[in-house]
Design a protein around this motif. Structure first.
Motif, PDB file in Angstrom:
ATOM      1  N   VAL A   1       0.817  -0.914  -0.171  1.00  0.00           N
ATOM      2  CA  VAL A   1       0.217  -0.127   0.047  1.00  0.00           C
ATOM      3  C   VAL A   1       0.828   1.148   0.519  1.00  0.00           C
ATOM      4  N   ALA A   2       1.520   1.439   1.297  1.00  0.00           N
ATOM      5  CA  ALA A   2       2.842   2.302   0.716  1.00  0.00           C
ATOM      6  C   ALA A   2       3.185   2.733  -0.695  1.00  0.00           C
ATOM      7  N   VAL A   3       3.751   1.219  -1.456  1.00  0.00           N
ATOM      8  CA  VAL A   3       4.862   1.349  -2.721  1.00  0.00           C
ATOM      9  C   VAL A   3       3.573   2.158  -3.823  1.00  0.00           C
ATOM     10  N   LYS A   4       2.149   1.831  -3.901  1.00  0.00           N
ATOM     11  CA  LYS A   4       1.068   2.855  -3.927  1.00  0.00           C
ATOM     12  C   LYS A   4       0.482   3.978  -3.590  1.00  0.00           C
ATOM     13  N   ASP A   5       0.819   4.004  -2.716  1.00  0.00           N
ATOM     14  CA  ASP A   5       0.050   5.530  -1.973  1.00  0.00           C
ATOM     15  C   ASP A   5       1.862   6.591  -2.383  1.00  0.00           C
ATOM     16  N   ALA A   6       2.426   5.937  -3.239  1.00  0.00           N
ATOM     17  CA  ALA A   6       3.865   6.897  -3.454  1.00  0.00           C
ATOM     18  C   ALA A   6       4.049   6.889  -5.065  1.00  0.00           C
ATOM     19  N   GLY A   7       2.711   6.320  -5.480  1.00  0.00           N
ATOM     20  CA  GLY A   7       2.689   6.333  -6.975  1.00  0.00           C
ATOM     21  C   GLY A   7       3.301   5.669  -7.945  1.00  0.00           C
ATOM     22  N   ARG A   8       4.032   4.652  -7.331  1.00  0.00           N
ATOM     23  CA  ARG A   8       4.376   3.685  -8.247  1.00  0.00           C
ATOM     24  C   ARG A   8       3.715   2.500  -9.279  1.00  0.00           C
ATOM     25  N   SER A   9       4.298   1.896  -9.659  1.00  0.00           N
ATOM     26  CA  SER A   9       3.071   1.523 -11.793  1.00  0.00           C
ATOM     27  C   SER A   9       2.416   0.708 -10.514  1.00  0.00           C
ATOM     28  N   LYS A  10       1.661   0.026 -11.093  1.00  0.00           N
ATOM     29  CA  LYS A  10       1.325  -1.398 -10.424  1.00  0.00           C
ATOM     30  C   LYS A  10       2.036  -2.527 -10.830  1.00  0.00           C
ATOM     31  N   GLN A  11       2.888  -2.539 -12.196  1.00  0.00           N
ATOM     32  CA  GLN A  11       4.358  -3.265 -13.051  1.00  0.00           C
ATOM     33  C   GLN A  11       5.368  -3.365 -11.185  1.00  0.00           C
ATOM     34  N   THR A  12       5.570  -2.149 -10.724  1.00  0.00           N
ATOM     35  CA  THR A  12       6.585  -2.247  -9.464  1.00  0.00           C
ATOM     36  C   THR A  12       5.995  -3.115  -8.412  1.00  0.00           C
ATOM     37  N   ILE A  13       4.686  -2.793  -8.251  1.00  0.00           N
ATOM     38  CA  ILE A  13       4.110  -3.772  -7.513  1.00  0.00           C
ATOM     39  C   ILE A  13       3.973  -5.122  -7.584  1.00  0.00           C
ATOM     40  N   ALA A  14       3.575  -5.356  -8.305  1.00  0.00           N
ATOM     41  CA  ALA A  14       4.143  -6.594  -8.782  1.00  0.00           C
ATOM     42  C   ALA A  14       5.456  -7.336  -8.490  1.00  0.00           C
ATOM     43  N   HIS A  15       6.123  -6.197  -8.507  1.00  0.00           N
ATOM     44  CA  HIS A  15       8.006  -6.973  -9.557  1.00  0.00           C
ATOM     45  C   HIS A  15       7.976  -7.184  -7.538  1.00  0.00           C
ATOM     46  N   LEU A  16       7.825  -6.341  -6.898  1.00  0.00           N
ATOM     47  CA  LEU A  16       8.001  -6.243  -5.511  1.00  0.00           C
ATOM     48  C   LEU A  16       7.372  -7.558  -4.453  1.00  0.00           C
ATOM     49  N   ARG A  17       6.006  -7.885  -5.062  1.00  0.00           N
ATOM     50  CA  ARG A  17       5.623  -8.597  -4.264  1.00  0.00           C
ATOM     51  C   ARG A  17       6.297 -10.005  -4.589  1.00  0.00           C
ATOM     52  N   PHE A  18       6.970  -9.890  -5.912  1.00  0.00           N
ATOM     53  CA  PHE A  18       7.164 -11.267  -5.926  1.00  0.00           C
ATOM     54  C   PHE A  18       8.762 -11.760  -5.991  1.00  0.00           C
ATOM     55  N   TYR A  19       9.641 -10.397  -5.708  1.00  0.00           N
ATOM     56  CA  TYR A  19      10.994 -10.525  -4.320  1.00  0.00           C
ATOM     57  C   TYR A  19      10.567 -10.704  -3.410  1.00  0.00           C
ATOM     58  N   LEU A  20       9.752 -10.463  -2.710  1.00  0.00           N
ATOM     59  CA  LEU A  20       9.403 -10.649  -1.094  1.00  0.00           C
ATOM     60  C   LEU A  20       8.942 -12.156  -0.832  1.00  0.00           C
ATOM     61  N   THR A  21       8.013 -12.799  -2.185  1.00  0.00           N
ATOM     62  CA  THR A  21       8.238 -13.642  -1.801  1.00  0.00           C
ATOM     63  C   THR A  21       8.996 -14.633  -2.876  1.00  0.00           C
ATOM     64  N   ALA A  22       9.603 -14.407  -3.336  1.00  0.00           N
ATOM     65  CA  ALA A  22      11.163 -15.198  -3.253  1.00  0.00           C
ATOM     66  C   ALA A  22      11.779 -15.796  -1.971  1.00  0.00           C
ATOM     67  N   ILE A  23      12.154 -14.593  -1.389  1.00  0.00           N
ATOM     68  CA  ILE A  23      12.392 -14.460  -0.198  1.00  0.00           C
ATOM     69  C   ILE A  23      11.964 -15.171   0.565  1.00  0.00           C
ATOM     70  N   PHE A  24      10.672 -15.314   0.827  1.00  0.00           N
ATOM     71  CA  PHE A  24      10.260 -15.583   2.103  1.00  0.00           C
ATOM     72  C   PHE A  24      10.040 -17.199   1.867  1.00  0.00           C
ATOM     73  N   GLY A  25       9.845 -17.597   0.325  1.00  0.00           N
ATOM     74  CA  GLY A  25       9.425 -19.038  -0.397  1.00  0.00           C
ATOM     75  C   GLY A  25      11.357 -19.947   0.141  1.00  0.00           C
ATOM     76  N   ASP A  26      12.212 -19.220   0.297  1.00  0.00           N
ATOM     77  CA  ASP A  26      13.547 -20.034   0.586  1.00  0.00           C
ATOM     78  C   ASP A  26      13.204 -20.142   2.075  1.00  0.00           C
ATOM     79  N   LEU A  27      12.622 -19.455   3.219  1.00  0.00           N
ATOM     80  CA  LEU A  27      12.449 -19.760   4.257  1.00  0.00           C
ATOM     81  C   LEU A  27      11.646 -21.163   4.435  1.00  0.00           C
ATOM     82  N   VAL A  28      10.190 -21.248   3.633  1.00  0.00           N
ATOM     83  CA  VAL A  28      10.022 -21.753   3.967  1.00  0.00           C
ATOM     84  C   VAL A  28      10.428 -23.531   3.269  1.00  0.00           C
ATOM     85  N   ARG A  29      11.102 -23.177   2.224  1.00  0.00           N
ATOM     86  CA  ARG A  29      11.675 -24.641   2.061  1.00  0.00           C
ATOM     87  C   ARG A  29      12.885 -24.652   3.132  1.00  0.00           C
TER      88      ARG A  29
END
Length: 320
Positions: free
Chosen positions: A105-133
């Motif tokens: 939400v903070a990224v959205k409020d900063a005026g960043r694009s939908k693509q930036t939000i999607a990329h950030l979510r993908f990076y965070l998913t990879a970080i926590f996904g490694d911890l799950v694995r």
């Protein structure tokens, strides 16, 4: 498998086992203190580097700016890296989906694009996904986070008019190469930057009456008629290079695409055009600075005016 294939597979397996051992040792070393999100990100970033991910530096920058903040011991006091919603110093096991949603939400409020939000979510998913694995976490908190909707703003491209092109061509301080780039983009099919890189003198017919324009997407040249008014400019440019029969029309623009070679001094066509437009004084502020509703002028945008001119001349739509 052949002996060569067997050796290749054995080396690959050895590298994978070594990576697993390194991860286990690193986690064992961190067992004495809580594992932070930055600790987890360090493992993921190293995995990206081992996998030769070309955008790893860009991913690190995005994570620092919008999600993780400063690394431990970092003296960077820039405001972008010290936001309340940053979770880099948080214990990874304590981060939940609400924390991730707050970041997005903070990224959205900063005026960043939908693509930036999607990329950030993908990076965070990879970080926590490694911890799950690695069985450090039971579940991935990013999977349960809700991605905020971003209202798409339709932006328009500002085009150079015929009068602006004429003024640009007449200005004595504008680089001749930029003048030629503008002419060919504006009047020969609105070529993309890649098409211009591939354009050779052998593409022109006798007297520069025709040009076999390369097309990067279809790989099939398209022969177009060259307007009589600009043939003298092309002939002048040709003579200035020693009247070659082949070779690049724009030799100093050859090589890698600008996006991957900026560090080596290869600047983009769009940046160079904007700089020359400022010199010639032919444009408004919106032409060389991106706003919420406009995109900056570039050579790709000029092709639209060319197609519009063809339509006004009742040229067949398929030909246009």
């Amino acid at each position: 498998a052949s002996p060569g294939e067997f050796d290749l597979l054995r080396c690959k397996l050895a590298r994978l086992i070594a990576r697993i051992d390194d991860d286990e040792r690193a986690l064992a070393g961190a067992a004495g203190s809580p594992l932070t999100v930055w600790d987890a990100a360090t493992y993921t970033i190293q995995r990206w580097r081992d996998d030769a991910v070309t955008t790893v530096d860009e991913r690190i920058s995005t994570l620092r700016r919008y999600a993780l903040g400063c690394q431990p011991g970092c003296k960077d006091e820039h405001e972008h890296y010290r936001e309340p919603h940053h979770i880099g110093q948080r214990v990874a096991a304590e981060v939940d989906s609400d924390d991730v949603e707050q970041i997005l939400v903070a990224v959205k409020d900063a005026g960043r694009s939908k693509q930036t939000i999607a990329h950030l979510r993908f990076y965070l998913t990879a970080i926590f996904g490694d911890l799950v694995r690695k069985r450090v976490l039971q579940h991935n908190p990013v999977a349960e986070a809700h991605t905020p909707k971003v209202r798409r703003v339709k932006r328009t491209r500002v085009l150079l008019t015929d009068a602006e092109v004429a003024q640009l061509l007449q200005h004595p301080d504008v680089d001749p190469e930029v003048k030629m780039l503008t002419l060919l983009c504006r009047f020969i099919g609105g070529m993309r930057a890649g098409d211009l890189n591939a354009l050779k003198w052998s593409a022109f017919g006798p007297g520069f009456e025709t040009c076999a324009v390369p097309r990067g997407k279809t790989r099939t040249p398209q022969t177009l008629g060259v307007p009589e008014a600009i043939r003298p400019y092309i002939a002048w440019w040709h003579a200035g290079q020693g009247s070659p029969t082949d070779g690049p029309v724009f030799p100093c623009r050859r090589g890698r695409r600008a996006g991957k070679a900026k560090a080596k001094g290869n600047h983009s066509y769009a940046s160079r055009l904007r700089r020359e437009l400022l010199v010639a004084g032919v444009t408004r502020h919106e032409l060389h600075h991106e706003t919420a509703t406009t995109l900056p002028t570039d050579f790709h945008s000029i092709r639209r005016a060319y197609v519009t001119a063809l339509a006004a001349a009742d040229v067949n739509a398929q030909t246009a």
